[in-house]
Write a protein that holds these residues in place. Structure first.
Motif, PDB file in Angstrom:
ATOM      1  N   LEU A  46       0.807  -1.217   0.000  1.00 11.06           N
ATOM      2  CA  LEU A  46       0.000   0.000   0.000  1.00 11.06           C
ATOM      3  C   LEU A  46       0.839   1.264   0.000  1.00 11.06           C
ATOM      4  O   LEU A  46       0.355   2.335   0.360  1.00 11.06           O
ATOM      5  CB  LEU A  46      -0.952   0.004   1.212  1.00 11.06           C
ATOM      6  N   GLN A  47       2.106   1.133  -0.410  1.00 13.17           N
ATOM      7  CA  GLN A  47       2.954   2.320  -0.501  1.00 13.17           C
ATOM      8  C   GLN A  47       2.421   3.235  -1.592  1.00 13.17           C
ATOM      9  O   GLN A  47       2.188   2.785  -2.719  1.00 13.17           O
ATOM     10  CB  GLN A  47       4.390   1.930  -0.851  1.00 13.17           C
ATOM     11  N   PRO A  48       2.194   4.522  -1.298  1.00 13.84           N
ATOM     12  CA  PRO A  48       1.679   5.411  -2.339  1.00 13.84           C
ATOM     13  C   PRO A  48       2.739   5.718  -3.398  1.00 13.84           C
ATOM     14  O   PRO A  48       3.933   5.766  -3.108  1.00 13.84           O
ATOM     15  CB  PRO A  48       1.288   6.678  -1.565  1.00 13.84           C
ATOM     16  N   LEU A  49       2.295   5.893  -4.628  1.00 11.73           N
ATOM     17  CA  LEU A  49       3.214   6.257  -5.713  1.00 11.73           C
ATOM     18  C   LEU A  49       3.744   7.669  -5.515  1.00 11.73           C
ATOM     19  O   LEU A  49       4.905   7.951  -5.755  1.00 11.73           O
ATOM     20  CB  LEU A  49       2.486   6.146  -7.057  1.00 11.73           C
ATOM     21  N   LEU A  50       2.884   8.557  -5.050  1.00 14.67           N
ATOM     22  CA  LEU A  50       3.263   9.942  -4.785  1.00 14.67           C
ATOM     23  C   LEU A  50       3.659  10.028  -3.321  1.00 14.67           C
ATOM     24  O   LEU A  50       2.812  10.039  -2.432  1.00 14.67           O
ATOM     25  CB  LEU A  50       2.071  10.858  -5.087  1.00 14.67           C
ATOM     26  N   SER A  51       4.967  10.069  -3.055  1.00 11.32           N
ATOM     27  CA  SER A  51       5.436   9.934  -1.677  1.00 11.32           C
ATOM     28  C   SER A  51       5.715  11.268  -0.991  1.00 11.32           C
ATOM     29  O   SER A  51       5.960  11.287   0.206  1.00 11.32           O
ATOM     30  CB  SER A  51       6.696   9.070  -1.648  1.00 11.32           C
ATOM     31  N   TYR A  52       5.709  12.375  -1.726  1.00 12.00           N
ATOM     32  CA  TYR A  52       6.014  13.658  -1.082  1.00 12.00           C
ATOM     33  C   TYR A  52       4.746  14.496  -0.958  1.00 12.00           C
ATOM     34  O   TYR A  52       3.771  14.294  -1.680  1.00 12.00           O
ATOM     35  CB  TYR A  52       7.094  14.422  -1.858  1.00 12.00           C
ATOM     36  N   SER A  53       4.786  15.435  -0.036  1.00 15.03           N
ATOM     37  CA  SER A  53       3.606  16.276   0.191  1.00 15.03           C
ATOM     38  C   SER A  53       3.497  17.325  -0.915  1.00 15.03           C
ATOM     39  O   SER A  53       4.497  17.717  -1.521  1.00 15.03           O
ATOM     40  CB  SER A  53       3.704  16.964   1.548  1.00 15.03           C
TER      41      SER A  53
END
Length: 197
Positions: A46-53
């Protein structure tokens, strides 16, 4: 949004909510079911592809990129739909199709009406994308072929007539060049005008 919610409930094995169910109760049920299933998933799935805010400039850049891609895909989808319309209209040209025209339209029109040039992909899909989407898998891999294999793949075509279409195998018809003297002397291409005295 309702369609997405229905698909989510279906994927989780939850029944459709009764009419008038508060949204807060539905979200609590979804959260409880997801929390229940989460330990059974492989680690890191479930790691998101977009990892930065995303701050305001990044949101604007993402929205601009999204709009640009939507415009490009709309153009491509419009082209594909036009090709589909022309191809299906060509099926109606034969004599046999004239008798079956209404039956063909009854099948094709409901399918075609659903297809629109507008894409339903939005920024929400980018935010929901998981990291494993960035892993490229060849279309010919065993795992992909297992999901796309069907009975039509096993049909072998018999001998078909050779229709050509290979210009590299054909010799161009070149004219033969001969000098004028080989044909028996100089050739006259017309009467010479007499010079006036």
């Amino acid at each position: 949004m309702v369609q997405e919610l229905g698909l989510t409930l279906q994927a989780l094995g939850l029944p459709r909510p009764a009419p008038g169910t508060p949204a807060s109760q539905l979200l609590q049920e979804l959260h409880a079911k997801i929390s229940e299933l989460q330990p059974s998933l492989p680690p890191g799935s479930l790691q998101p592809l977009l990892s930065y805010s995303l701050d305001a400039p990044r949101w604007e850049a993402l929205e601009s990129l999204s709009q640009s891609l939507r415009d490009q895909y709309r153009c491509r989808r419009y082209l594909l739909l036009k090709r589909l319309d022309l191809t299906t209209s060509a099926f109606h040209w034969s004599d046999r199709a004239e008798a079956q025209g209404e039956a063909m339209r009854a099948v094709l029109i409901p399918i075609r009406e659903v297809l629109t040039p507008e894409s339903d992909i939005s920024i929400a899909h980018v935010l929901a994308a998981r990291a494993d989407l960035s892993r490229l898998v060849p279309a010919t891999s065993v795992a992909v072929r297992r999901g796309t294999c069907c009975a039509i793949n096993k049909v072998l075509m018999g001998n078909v007539p050779d229709r050509g279409g290979r210009p590299n195998e054909l010799e161009p018809p070149m004219p033969t060049w001969r000098s004028r003297r080989e044909d028996g002397g100089p050739q006259c291409w017309g009467r010479k005008k007499k010079k006036k005295k």
